[in-house]
Design an enzyme around this catalytic site. Structure first.
Site, PDB file in Angstrom:
ATOM      1  N   ALA A   1       6.624  12.509   7.838  1.00 45.99           N
ATOM      2  CA  ALA A   1       7.045  13.595   6.956  1.00 45.99           C
ATOM      3  C   ALA A   1       6.173  14.826   7.165  1.00 45.99           C
ATOM      4  O   ALA A   1       6.659  15.961   7.186  1.00 45.99           O
ATOM      5  CB  ALA A   1       6.971  13.134   5.502  1.00 45.99           C
TER       6      ALA A   1
ATOM      7  N   THR B   1       8.859   9.964   7.484  1.00 46.31           N
ATOM      8  CA  THR B   1       8.209   9.345   6.335  1.00 46.31           C
ATOM      9  C   THR B   1       6.698   9.408   6.486  1.00 46.31           C
ATOM     10  O   THR B   1       6.166   9.111   7.555  1.00 46.31           O
ATOM     11  CB  THR B   1       8.649   7.875   6.203  1.00 46.31           C
ATOM     12  OG1 THR B   1      10.047   7.820   5.920  1.00 46.31           O
ATOM     13  CG2 THR B   1       7.892   7.157   5.093  1.00 46.31           C
ATOM     14  N   SER B   2       5.988   9.791   5.414  1.00 46.62           N
ATOM     15  CA  SER B   2       4.526   9.792   5.378  1.00 46.62           C
ATOM     16  C   SER B   2       3.957  10.656   6.505  1.00 46.62           C
ATOM     17  O   SER B   2       4.176  11.867   6.520  1.00 46.62           O
ATOM     18  CB  SER B   2       4.003   8.356   5.428  1.00 46.62           C
ATOM     19  OG  SER B   2       2.632   8.293   5.123  1.00 46.62           O
ATOM     20  N   SER B   3       3.246  10.079   7.464  1.00 40.41           N
ATOM     21  CA  SER B   3       2.754  10.863   8.600  1.00 40.41           C
ATOM     22  C   SER B   3       3.909  11.553   9.318  1.00 40.41           C
ATOM     23  O   SER B   3       3.794  12.702   9.763  1.00 40.41           O
ATOM     24  CB  SER B   3       2.003   9.947   9.571  1.00 40.41           C
ATOM     25  OG  SER B   3       1.575  10.641  10.719  1.00 40.41           O
TER      26      SER B   3
ATOM     27  N   HIS C   1       5.567   4.810  -2.162  1.00 42.97           N
ATOM     28  CA  HIS C   1       5.390   5.538  -0.901  1.00 42.97           C
ATOM     29  C   HIS C   1       6.457   5.192   0.132  1.00 42.97           C
ATOM     30  O   HIS C   1       6.637   5.934   1.099  1.00 42.97           O
ATOM     31  CB  HIS C   1       3.996   5.222  -0.332  1.00 42.97           C
ATOM     32  CG  HIS C   1       3.594   6.099   0.808  1.00 42.97           C
ATOM     33  ND1 HIS C   1       3.516   7.475   0.702  1.00 42.97           N
ATOM     34  CD2 HIS C   1       3.243   5.799   2.093  1.00 42.97           C
ATOM     35  CE1 HIS C   1       3.130   7.983   1.864  1.00 42.97           C
ATOM     36  NE2 HIS C   1       2.966   6.995   2.723  1.00 42.97           N
TER      37      HIS C   1
END
Length: 374
Positions: free
Chosen positions: A222, A218-220, A357
């Site tokens: 991802a 997820t996010s970083s 997010h």
């Protein structure tokens, strides 16, 4: 005090509205630019994970399905071996790893940036298990990703695969290195090298099926998922990216104020330019590339939704397939989400209308597990 019928009805309506908009366990409840509900369900608290994302968790943030309340334990690995062949299975894999709880690996090979790795082995682990590498968002930890996004380990319990939870190195603001040449290069000597070492360790010591090794985040995490697929395409068969950016898009590892152009969705490149950034990660590689599944919400204020299209362009180019989808499925896997398939399923995208997010949304992880074939 006597309330009029109209006022009483209004009070009841407000109470009903507040109840309807309360955020459930592990839902998003805050973050820079977030405009959704901020009140958690009773018994939950809104926990800030980073400037962009806060999440509703229980007061103790304890994993709801673990078989122990103990903190993660640490085990020493058996002596390293010089062969890459998996051991002959004589019983359940990884007998030194306690089942049903998060366990830290003290040593797993070349680890130049000093990342940490934790393993979750379910009680019903298969004798020839699959392996999922799960990478936390910026500001998170392996324990937080284990607790706050429980779908991965719940599916491990149901399907018998092993999960490796990575943790970014000390002094990194709990963000992965997604910008340095070292991390963006195979065996470059940074975070990606350490993650790959843990996967190789699992293959060598736990009888993991090499055809069932996958990565998600997820996010970083991802972004690092994309990087792992680029730098070690021979290790990973597929990746699932939740609210990420293309390889080589961002110029900083942590959220920037004002936002990095990539965060704002203003970094637009051709498919060839994006694909070249992947190919540079492993020069000369001519084998198969991992299948990729990409998820992004339209109300993501941390990383603009335009990054979904840029990632699609990158991976369709790498796979040498068209940027025109072969199928589009609205309301998939649920209302508000649209699935598009490219080529023969080598790339899939999921666009969530109104989603923020904090991905994956609870219950959507199963789509990634099915995509992997775990």
């Amino acid at each position: 005090m006597v309330f009029s019928p109209r006022l009483s009805a209004f009070v009841a309506l407000v109470a009903l509205t507040n109840a309807a908009t309360a955020v459930p366990m592990y839902g998003q409840c805050g973050g820079s630019g977030y405009t959704g509900p901020t009140q958690c369900d009773p018994g939950l608290v809104c926990v800030k994970l980073n400037d962009w994302y806060s999440q509703c968790q229980s007061g103790g943030a304890q994993p709801p399905v673990t078989t122990t309340s103990s903190p993660p334990v640490t085990v020493s690995p058996p002596p390293s071996t010089t062969t890459v062949a998996p051991p002959v299975a004589t019983g359940p894999p990884a007998p030194e790893i306690p089942a049903g709880q998060l366990t830290q690996l003290r040593s797993f090979g070349n680890n130049p940036s000093n990342i940490s790795m934790f393993v979750y082995k379910p009680q019903n682990v298969k004798n020839r298990p699959g392996l999922l590498v799960a990478l936390h968002p910026c500001g998170g930890t392996a324990q937080q990703y284990f607790s706050g996004f429980p779908g991965f380990r719940q599916h491990a319990d149901q399907r018998g695969f092993i999960v490796l939870y990575g943790q970014s190195p000390p002094g990194s603001s709990n963000c992965w290195d997604i910008i340095s040449t070292a991390s963006l290069t195979r065996e470059g000597g940074d975070d990606s090298t350490g993650i790959a070492s843990a996967v190789k360790y699992a293959l060598q010591n736990w009888n993991v099926d090499p055809e069932k090794v996958f990565v998600t985040g997820t996010s970083s995490g991802a972004m690092m998922t994309n990087i792992m697929a680029a730098t070690y395409p021979d290790l990973f068969k597929a990746g699932a990216v939740w609210a990420g950016t293309a390889v080589g898009c961002l110029s900083a590892n942590t959220p920037q104020f004002p936002p990095d152009p990539c965060q704002s969705g203003t970094v637009i490149r051709t498919p060839q330019e994006w694909g070249d950034r992947v190919r540079r990660a492993y020069p000369g590689y001519n084998g198969p590339w991992p299948r990729m599944q990409i998820w992004h919400g339209t109300n993501d204020f941390a990383l603009d939704h335009k990054n979904l299209a840029e990632q699609m362009k990158q991976w369709t180019n790498v796979h040498n397939i068209s940027q025109t989808p072969t199928s589009t499925s609205p309301s998939t896997p649920r209302q508000g989400w649209t699935k598009q398939v490219y080529g023969n399923g080598l790339v899939e995208t999921f666009s969530g209308q109104g989603a923020g997010h904090g991905l994956p949304e609870s219950g959507t992880e199963v789509v990634a597990m099915d995509f992997f074939g775990l």
